[in-house]
Structure formats: C-alpha cells, structure tokens
Enzyme design. Structure first.
Site, PDB file in Angstrom:
ATOM      1  N   THR A   1      50.266  54.728  42.035  1.00 14.13           N
ATOM      2  CA  THR A   1      50.721  55.697  42.100  1.00 14.13           C
ATOM      3  C   THR A   1      50.741  56.779  43.324  1.00 14.13           C
ATOM      4  O   THR A   1      51.727  57.549  44.191  1.00 14.13           O
ATOM      5  CB  THR A   1      51.816  56.557  40.965  1.00 14.13           C
ATOM      6  OG1 THR A   1      51.909  55.585  40.545  1.00 14.13           O
ATOM      7  CG2 THR A   1      52.601  57.155  41.304  1.00 14.13           C
TER       8      THR A   1
ATOM      9  N   ASP B   1      47.551  48.134  42.237  1.00 16.78           N
ATOM     10  CA  ASP B   1      48.186  48.721  41.662  1.00 16.78           C
ATOM     11  C   ASP B   1      46.817  48.037  40.452  1.00 16.78           C
ATOM     12  O   ASP B   1      46.689  47.039  40.328  1.00 16.78           O
ATOM     13  CB  ASP B   1      49.106  47.517  41.343  1.00 16.78           C
ATOM     14  CG  ASP B   1      50.184  49.170  39.843  1.00 16.78           C
ATOM     15  OD1 ASP B   1      51.148  48.910  40.541  1.00 16.78           O
ATOM     16  OD2 ASP B   1      49.766  48.852  39.313  1.00 16.78           O
ATOM     17  N   SER B   2      46.819  49.377  39.639  1.00 13.47           N
ATOM     18  CA  SER B   2      45.909  49.841  39.193  1.00 13.47           C
ATOM     19  C   SER B   2      45.439  48.581  38.108  1.00 13.47           C
ATOM     20  O   SER B   2      44.467  47.852  36.925  1.00 13.47           O
ATOM     21  CB  SER B   2      44.945  50.692  38.740  1.00 13.47           C
ATOM     22  OG  SER B   2      45.899  50.930  37.496  1.00 13.47           O
ATOM     23  N   SER B   3      46.492  47.535  37.376  1.00 16.37           N
ATOM     24  CA  SER B   3      46.490  46.890  36.472  1.00 16.37           C
ATOM     25  C   SER B   3      46.261  45.212  37.105  1.00 16.37           C
ATOM     26  O   SER B   3      46.008  44.446  36.974  1.00 16.37           O
ATOM     27  CB  SER B   3      48.492  46.472  36.196  1.00 16.37           C
ATOM     28  OG  SER B   3      48.836  47.677  35.902  1.00 16.37           O
TER      29      SER B   3
ATOM     30  N   THR C   1      46.271  55.274  37.643  1.00 17.20           N
ATOM     31  CA  THR C   1      46.382  55.382  36.008  1.00 17.20           C
ATOM     32  C   THR C   1      46.633  54.495  35.040  1.00 17.20           C
ATOM     33  O   THR C   1      45.239  55.015  34.018  1.00 17.20           O
ATOM     34  CB  THR C   1      46.939  56.861  35.474  1.00 17.20           C
ATOM     35  OG1 THR C   1      48.597  56.360  35.261  1.00 17.20           O
ATOM     36  CG2 THR C   1      47.218  58.134  36.697  1.00 17.20           C
ATOM     37  N   ASP C   2      46.755  53.449  35.639  1.00 15.92           N
ATOM     38  CA  ASP C   2      46.729  52.543  34.055  1.00 15.92           C
ATOM     39  C   ASP C   2      45.569  52.440  33.553  1.00 15.92           C
ATOM     40  O   ASP C   2      45.291  52.088  32.452  1.00 15.92           O
ATOM     41  CB  ASP C   2      47.857  51.294  34.535  1.00 15.92           C
ATOM     42  CG  ASP C   2      49.311  51.726  34.781  1.00 15.92           C
ATOM     43  OD1 ASP C   2      49.335  52.612  34.103  1.00 15.92           O
ATOM     44  OD2 ASP C   2      50.445  50.891  35.209  1.00 15.92           O
TER      45      ASP C   2
END
Ligand code: ASP
Length: 356
Positions: free
Chosen positions: A28, A72-74, A104-105
């Site tokens: 993000t 995206d950190s996922s 952050t995830d």
C-alpha cells in the site's frame, strides 16, 4: 522481475551526512489512486520526492531500488526474501543503513526471515510501510518513511545505534522477529507483546538502548538458503485425525510449527499423540508455539504438554509464529548439520527472537 535504481542526493551541494538504501518491494505504501481506472496502482518510486518533499530537508544520499513489478506482500515468496538479502549484501559496504518498504500484511514474516539471513548485522535494516497509500492526503507513509530513514541513519561513535532488522510503524520501533501485524484498519498496525519496543518516537527519537541487540563482534554474513518444506498446524478443539494426518504426511515435510493452547498444551487423545510420535520418528522437527500473544511455552507444566516434551517436540519459548516458521526454514536449510544440532539451534536464541 527487475530492479530499477534511482539516486536522490538531498544534501547536494553539501556532503551527505548519511547514505541510505531504500528498497521498495511494494504494498500500500507505494500506491496512488488512478483516477481513470478508479483503483490503486503502484507509483513510479523515482518520483518519491514529489510525494514526500520533506525528504529534501535531509542531508542524505538516498538510493531507491524498486522491485518491478511491485509485490503485494501476500504474494511474497522465499525467493523474494533471498533476493532481498542478496541486495543488502551487495550494497552493504556502500550504505550506512537500509529501509525496506514492504506491504504490511506479511511484513512481520519478511522481517523475521531477514533477521536469520543477515547474521551479525552491524547496520539498521528497517522495514516500514503504510495503511494509507502515499498518494492519499491522510497517508501514514510519510511519517513512517521519514522516521525509518532517520533511525537507519542514526549513529553513535561511527556505529549504527540499532544494528538489527526492525519494523518501524506509527511511533514504535520493534524488533522484526518479535513483531506481529495486529490491526488491519488503524495506524498502529504492529505489536511486539513479548519484547519491549527498541524505540518510541514522539518529539524525540527515544531509544531503549538496553533492549537493542549488542553490536556484533563477528563479521557480517549473509545466508543464501531457506528450506520451504515446512508447515504451520494451528490446533483447535474438535480438530480431526484426518486434518492432522494430512499435514504431517504432506510430501517432503521436514518441519512443523505446532500452534498450541496456552503455555504449550495440546490434546492427549491417543490418535493425536501417535501421529506426532510417528512424524518425529520420521525425522520431522516440531516446534511448539503458543497461540497466546503474550507469555511462553513451558512444556511439562501441565500433563497436556508433558507428553509433547517426552516425545521430543521442541519448546518454542516466547517466539511468534512468524519468527518460528522462518527459524525452521533457516535451520532446516543447514544441511551440513545433524538432526541433534538442528534441534539445538531451534532451542537457542539466534537473533533475539526468544527470551531464555
Ligand atoms: N495488501 C497490502 C500488502 O501487504 C497491504 C499493505 O501494504 O498494507 O502488500
């Protein structure tokens, strides 16, 4: 995947006070709203000073390495962690400190993994990110980035004040392998219940020197392997033999984080104990981690954990699940070690992740 490099000398024409490498991985933090498409898209990080003009007030030499496409950190993978460690290794001598911008995830997992890969770290590696994209007016990215840079640049007698992998978020500097994401909407997204913050920021940067790892005496060393033949099994009342069995018999499994109740307790029904015993017999390392955020695993305190102790389940002390899974990956990657040596490493405090 490619890495794009941009240098920003905020000190010119003066001599920079510090040089910091910013590695932008995605999340993000680096998003702006695309009016045409009506959704968030990663922005070109070379334009960072347009979004954070305050950066010009630093006397720093900043280099930004952007991973493209942004992650995206996922979606972060073991390969990404190894690549990050390599980027830090290649640039280690050139910079005073490192700031990793990350979603952050899974930031707590990535920071934990980096803490194992970067042994005897003498410089700061600060992970940060944001809950609101940098392109939004109420973004928390600006403060998080600015303070993370300041911390990464802070030295005393020529040495980094925080020679650790950390997460800086909102107003807390936390040890990376003690952190957990605990909030998906408020700004205070990370906590470290079993270890005090390394710094709190308000008007001043207030470091807790007694909590920071000592400056290492041995040379910096980067590890280049992690073993992903691991799993996490979270227990719950009513769990069936079928579920436990299917995880323990996953092809190639070598290590398991067993998330137990309270101080490390698990069911005592025979089928459960037999399945664990059989897995340990096949050489699978089982690390017992509590589902509680605070406190620690103390195998043997109750009958319901004594069985685990006796059969060779390893007590994880006060480790987080995020740190436990990367510790297993790190220890299992040491193929030169015997089973007993790996068991011993799992019980040791390797990077400040547990209190013994
Ligand atoms: N999904 C995003 C990520 O972790 C969320 C964030 O950055 O906060 O990459």
């Amino acid at each position: 995947m490619q890495v794009v490099k941009v240098d920003i000398d905020t000190a010119a024409p003066l001599h920079p006070e510090a040089s910091i490498l910013i590695i932008y991985t995605g999340g993000t933090v680096g998003m702006v709203f695309d009016e045409k498409e009506q959704h968030l898209v990663p922005f070109n990080f070379s334009q960072i000073t347009e979004h954070v003009p305050e950066l010009r007030q630093f006397n720093y030499l900043l280099t930004v390495l952007s991973i493209e496409p942004a992650i995206d950190s996922s979606n972060v993978s073991v390969q990404d962690w190894l690549m990050l460690a390599r980027l830090i290794e290649e640039n280690y001598e050139k910079y005073d400190g490192f700031v990793v911008l990350h979603g952050t995830d899974t930031m707590a997992y990535s920071a934990s993994a980096m803490s194992y890969l970067l042994e005897n770290l003498q410089k700061s590696v600060i992970f940060t990110g944001a809950q609101v994209p940098i392109g939004r007016i109420r973004t928390d990215a600006r403060e998080n980035l600015i303070t993370a840079l300041q911390i990464a640049a802070t030295k005393e007698q020529g040495r980094s004040v925080v020679p650790e992998v950390c997460i800086y978020f909102r107003n807390l500097l936390l040890r990376g392998n003690r952190s957990k994401k605990v909030e998906s909407s408020h700004f205070d997204a990370f906590k470290s219940d079993n270890y005090p913050p390394l710094a709190e920021t308000g008007i001043e940067l207030d470091f807790s020197f007694e909590s920071i790892l000592p400056y290492p005496q041995q040379p910096f060393r980067v590890h280049h392997a992690l073993n992903d033949k691991v799993a996490i099994l979270k227990l719950f009342p009513g769990i069936t033999a079928h579920v436990v069995q299917s995880i323990l018999q996953a092809p190639g499994l070598q290590g398991l984080v067993l998330e137990t109740f309270g101080s490390g307790n698990a069911p005592t029904v025979p089928w459960f104990l037999e399945l664990l015993q059989e897995a340990i017999g096949r050489g699978i390392l089982i690390l017992n981690v509590s589902q509680c955020d605070e406190g620690r695993v103390d195998q043997g305190r109750y009958e319901t954990s004594k069985y685990l102790l006796n059969m060779g389940v390893i007590g994880g002390a006060d480790i987080t699940t995020e740190a436990a899974i990367s510790k297993l990956m790190y220890v299992l990657a040491h193929e030169e070690l015997s089973h007993q040596e790996r068991e011993r490493l799992l019980q040791q405090n390797l990077r400040g992740e547990i209190s013994l």
